[in-house]
Design a protein around this motif. Sequence first.
Motif, mmCIF file in Angstrom:
data_model
loop_
_atom_site.group_PDB
_atom_site.id
_atom_site.type_symbol
_atom_site.label_atom_id
_atom_site.label_comp_id
_atom_site.label_asym_id
_atom_site.label_seq_id
_atom_site.Cartn_x
_atom_site.Cartn_y
_atom_site.Cartn_z
ATOM 1 N N ALA A 35 0.821 -1.303 0.021
ATOM 2 C CA ALA A 35 0.544 -0.041 -0.016
ATOM 3 C C ALA A 35 0.661 1.127 -0.194
ATOM 4 O O ALA A 35 1.956 1.747 0.912
ATOM 5 N N VAL A 83 -0.089 4.518 0.717
ATOM 6 C CA VAL A 83 -0.800 5.342 1.160
ATOM 7 C C VAL A 83 -0.772 7.074 1.541
ATOM 8 O O VAL A 83 0.476 7.508 1.838
ATOM 9 N N VAL A 102 -6.211 -3.913 2.982
ATOM 10 C CA VAL A 102 -6.792 -3.261 3.178
ATOM 11 C C VAL A 102 -6.305 -4.245 5.482
ATOM 12 O O VAL A 102 -6.233 -3.686 5.804
ATOM 13 N N VAL A 155 -7.851 1.751 5.463
ATOM 14 C CA VAL A 155 -7.297 2.555 4.247
ATOM 15 C C VAL A 155 -8.875 2.022 2.934
ATOM 16 O O VAL A 155 -9.033 0.603 3.393
ATOM 17 N N PRO A 189 -8.357 1.183 -0.894
ATOM 18 C CA PRO A 189 -7.702 1.306 -2.540
ATOM 19 C C PRO A 189 -8.099 1.501 -3.366
ATOM 20 O O PRO A 189 -9.814 1.768 -3.945
ATOM 21 N N CYS A 221 -3.981 3.442 -1.953
ATOM 22 C CA CYS A 221 -4.724 3.897 -1.243
ATOM 23 C C CYS A 221 -4.530 5.066 -0.609
ATOM 24 O O CYS A 221 -3.784 6.198 -0.654
#
Length: 163
Positions: free
Chosen positions: A26, A28, A64, A75, A77, A106
């Motif tokens: 991820a 983020v 996730v 989060v 995606p 994300c």
Amino acid sequence: MATPDFVLRLREHVGHGPLWLTGVTAVVIADSGEILLHRRADDGRWATPGGILEPGEQPAEALVREVWEETGVKVVPERVASVFTEEPFTYPNGDQVQFLDIAFRCRPVGGAPRPDAEESLEVRWFPPGELPPMDERVLRRIRLAPDEGAAWYAEPAPHPAGS
């Protein structure tokens, strides 16, 4: 990263031999542009959160779950950012792996950064221009995530003449 039970069961049969595994990562990115990173418990290095798919698990679902477990951040995606076959790697205990990594961009939707003490020693948001030292493969994922275009992947080799 904690080793999933299904990998431990496989290791009972193959020992330290190479395993092909699918990983998810991820990237983020907050509305402010800051990037969520965690300092890994296994090697002390800063990285994007992620992990290994469990059998039957969908990549976004695994992502996730892993981000929540490792960082305490919820989060969503938004898109696949990149797909890479990483170089083979040997862990300190001799286990050999090679990952197909699917990186997702994300956005955070809740929770608060906190280390889990098993996989993460520290969790922080970093401005893009102030990232800590990281492995090149992690930086590559971060560089590819902000692009709103199609997901990045290695182009296939051209077909030989006459095929």
